[in-house]
Design an enzyme around this catalytic site. Structure first.
Site, mmCIF file in Angstrom:
data_model
loop_
_atom_site.group_PDB
_atom_site.id
_atom_site.type_symbol
_atom_site.label_atom_id
_atom_site.label_comp_id
_atom_site.label_asym_id
_atom_site.label_seq_id
_atom_site.Cartn_x
_atom_site.Cartn_y
_atom_site.Cartn_z
ATOM 1 N N PHE A 146 0.861 -1.190 0.000
ATOM 2 C CA PHE A 146 0.000 0.000 0.000
ATOM 3 C C PHE A 146 0.894 1.235 0.000
ATOM 4 O O PHE A 146 1.644 1.478 0.946
ATOM 5 C CB PHE A 146 -0.947 0.064 1.203
ATOM 6 C CG PHE A 146 -1.850 1.264 1.105
ATOM 7 C CD1 PHE A 146 -2.990 1.220 0.326
ATOM 8 C CD2 PHE A 146 -1.525 2.457 1.729
ATOM 9 C CE1 PHE A 146 -3.807 2.353 0.171
ATOM 10 C CE2 PHE A 146 -2.336 3.587 1.580
ATOM 11 C CZ PHE A 146 -3.481 3.528 0.810
ATOM 12 N N ASP A 231 9.136 2.918 2.163
ATOM 13 C CA ASP A 231 7.942 3.688 2.501
ATOM 14 C C ASP A 231 7.707 3.537 4.004
ATOM 15 O O ASP A 231 7.148 2.544 4.459
ATOM 16 C CB ASP A 231 6.749 3.175 1.689
ATOM 17 C CG ASP A 231 5.468 3.961 1.972
ATOM 18 O OD1 ASP A 231 5.427 4.687 2.993
ATOM 19 O OD2 ASP A 231 4.516 3.837 1.198
ATOM 20 N N LYS A 260 2.258 11.193 7.139
ATOM 21 C CA LYS A 260 1.414 10.976 8.311
ATOM 22 C C LYS A 260 1.857 11.738 9.556
ATOM 23 O O LYS A 260 1.611 12.928 9.643
ATOM 24 C CB LYS A 260 1.286 9.461 8.555
ATOM 25 C CG LYS A 260 0.537 8.793 7.409
ATOM 26 C CD LYS A 260 -0.182 7.521 7.764
ATOM 27 C CE LYS A 260 -1.213 7.210 6.687
ATOM 28 N NZ LYS A 260 -0.955 6.037 5.877
HETATM 29 C C1 LIG Z 1 -1.043 6.156 4.355
HETATM 30 C C2 LIG Z 1 0.038 5.573 3.538
HETATM 31 C C3 LIG Z 1 0.367 6.100 2.271
HETATM 32 C C4 LIG Z 1 -0.424 7.205 1.606
HETATM 33 O O1 LIG Z 1 -0.458 8.374 2.343
HETATM 34 P P1 LIG Z 1 -1.594 9.487 2.024
HETATM 35 O O2 LIG Z 1 -1.208 10.638 2.882
HETATM 36 O O3 LIG Z 1 -2.904 8.868 2.407
HETATM 37 O O4 LIG Z 1 -1.525 9.775 0.566
HETATM 38 C C5 LIG Z 1 1.432 5.541 1.594
HETATM 39 N N1 LIG Z 1 2.129 4.524 2.122
HETATM 40 C C6 LIG Z 1 1.832 3.985 3.331
HETATM 41 C C7 LIG Z 1 2.666 2.868 3.857
HETATM 42 C C8 LIG Z 1 0.770 4.482 4.065
HETATM 43 O O5 LIG Z 1 0.462 3.932 5.243
#
Ligand SMILES: *Cc1c(COP(=O)(O)O)cnc(C)c1O
Length: 404
Positions: A146, A231, A260
């Site tokens: 994700f 990520d 985040k």
């Molecule tokens: C939440 C998340 C994203 C995307 O972030 P947004 O601010 O919602 O675009 C990407 N990678 C990971 C691992 C996430 O948890």
């Protein structure tokens, strides 16, 4: 004060049903205010927040130091665009680089934008530094990844629902199984520019890879001159019991992606960090964002990082997480197959025979605990990292009661 149309739960939800896109299926609670680990709904019922906005609230709701930074900055300067300098952007860049031991950073707004930025950086590095033929760059990604919701990103998702109806998609991505080093080695070609991976797959259901997986991946990437892009949007900034989850494997990536909690639960801000070699592929005009690096978000992020460091939130997450997991593992539940996670990113896997995780989340809500299911069978427990042992005990009492 809630507005007149929105002072009762049902009336509020009706407005959303009627006027909003139906792209979420929220629990039927309407939150009106919050402080620390607690939130209150429009009927003034109190809940413990155990989702933390998918880890964007590591510092808790409305942390006083972060709110002070927000108010201070809002009273002075909110937006310049990067057409001009502002006095908050440089200091944030330095603090971020110092924290991550990286040479440079590029600041954006949302997580998905930071991932897109990493994709662009890796591709351009491939062409200008590695020497990959034009438009041939390939990025390796993992099953059940994700990384966000843009069309490029969902294009390399393995989740049918994220993709279905949104094609055609951008080429240049190759999927391999997660937690499989041989698959990584086999997938690399002369045209591979990066391996993009999450240290723990949060949205996939808190999938923790084997110890040493990232270490081995980093070695392979180095040997093949491939960038390791991590990520850490969800796992970073203390959540898993270290500042960055990759510290468990003693590695540092070529590109680190954050989001985040960088915004302290207040304002969207994201970033990539990289070496000069990688970052310098960007030249003026190559990439940008109107709000990226805005002084309001930067001032908030400076405070958000200060709180994480000053209050030792990674250490707290490690200690409380270990306690939380051992208590969950110690309960004799007919419904739970497995407890997994690291720090305060914890998943409880609900047996298929016991129903869906959603049903349990609805019951937890009635008990005053807001948690959210992920991938059907997993209840995610991820409270703000400022939680105390008393808060966790309060939650455990109710969770154990429901699950046993
Ligand atoms: C939440 C998340 C994203 C995307 O972030 P947004 O601010 O919602 O675009 C990407 N990678 C990971 C691992 C996430 O948890």
């Amino acid at each position: 004060m809630a507005t007149k149309e929105c002072s009762a739960t049902e009336a509020c939800i009706d407005l959303v049903d009627r006027y909003s896109a139906h792209n979420y299926l929220p629990l039927p609670v309407v939150i009106a205010r919050a402080e620390g680990v607690w939130v209150w709904d429009v009927e003034d019922k109190q809940y413990l927040d155990m989702l933390s906005a998918y880890s964007a609230l590591n510092q808790g709701h409305r942390h006083p130091k972060i709110m002070a930074a927000l108010h201070d900055q809002a009273a002075r300067l909110t937006l310049t665009s990067r057409a001009f300098h502002n006095d908050q952007f440089g200091p944030l860049c330095k603090n971020l680089c110092d924290l991550a031991h990286m040479e440079s950073t590029l600041v954006m707004n949302t997580g998905a934008e930071a991932v897109e930025t990493a994709v662009k950086a890796a591709r351009k590095w491939g062409y200008t530094v590695k020497g990959v033929p034009r438009d041939r760059a390939e990025i390796i990604v993992c099953d059940n990844n994700f990384h966000g919701r843009t069309t490029t990103i969902v294009g390399f998702s393995s989740e049918e629902q994220y993709r279905s109806g949104f094609g055609p998609f951008a080429p240049g991505f190759r999927l391999i199984p997660y937690n499989n080093i041989d698959a990584l080695e086999k997938a690399i070609t002369a045209e591979t520019v990066a391996f993009l991976v999450e240290p723990i797959q949060g949205e996939a259901g808190i999938i923790v890879p084997d110890d040493g997986y990232l270490r081995a991946a980093a070695d392979i990437c180095e040997r093949h001159n491939v960038l390791l892009a991590l990520d850490e949007i969800q796992t970073g900034l203390g959540r898993t019991g270290k500042m960055f989850c990759c510290e468990y494997d003693g590695i540092s990536p070529d590109i680190l992606i954050l989001g985040k909690a960088l915004g302290g639960g207040v304002i969207p801000i994201s970033a990539i960090l990289a070496s000069r070699e990688v970052m310098d592929v960007f030249t003026p005009g190559d990439h940008g964002s109107t709000f990226g690096g805005n002084p309001l978000a930067c001032a908030v992020a400076i405070a958000a990082l200060d709180v994480i460091i000053g209050e030792k939130l990674p250490e707290k997450a490690a200690q409380l997480g270990a306690y939380f997991v051992s208590e969950l593992e110690g309960m004799d539940s007919p419904h739970i197959k497995e407890i997994r996670g690291r720090g305060l990113l914890i998943g409880a896997y609900v047996k298929e025979s016991s129903g869906t995780a959603r049903t349990f989340c609805e019951k937890l809500m009635e008990e005053g605990i807001l948690a959210k299911e992920t991938h059907g069978q997993v209840i995610r427990f991820a409270p703000p990292l400022i939680a105390t042992k008393e808060d966790i005990d309060w939650a455990l009492e109710r969770i154990v009661k429901l699950l046993t």
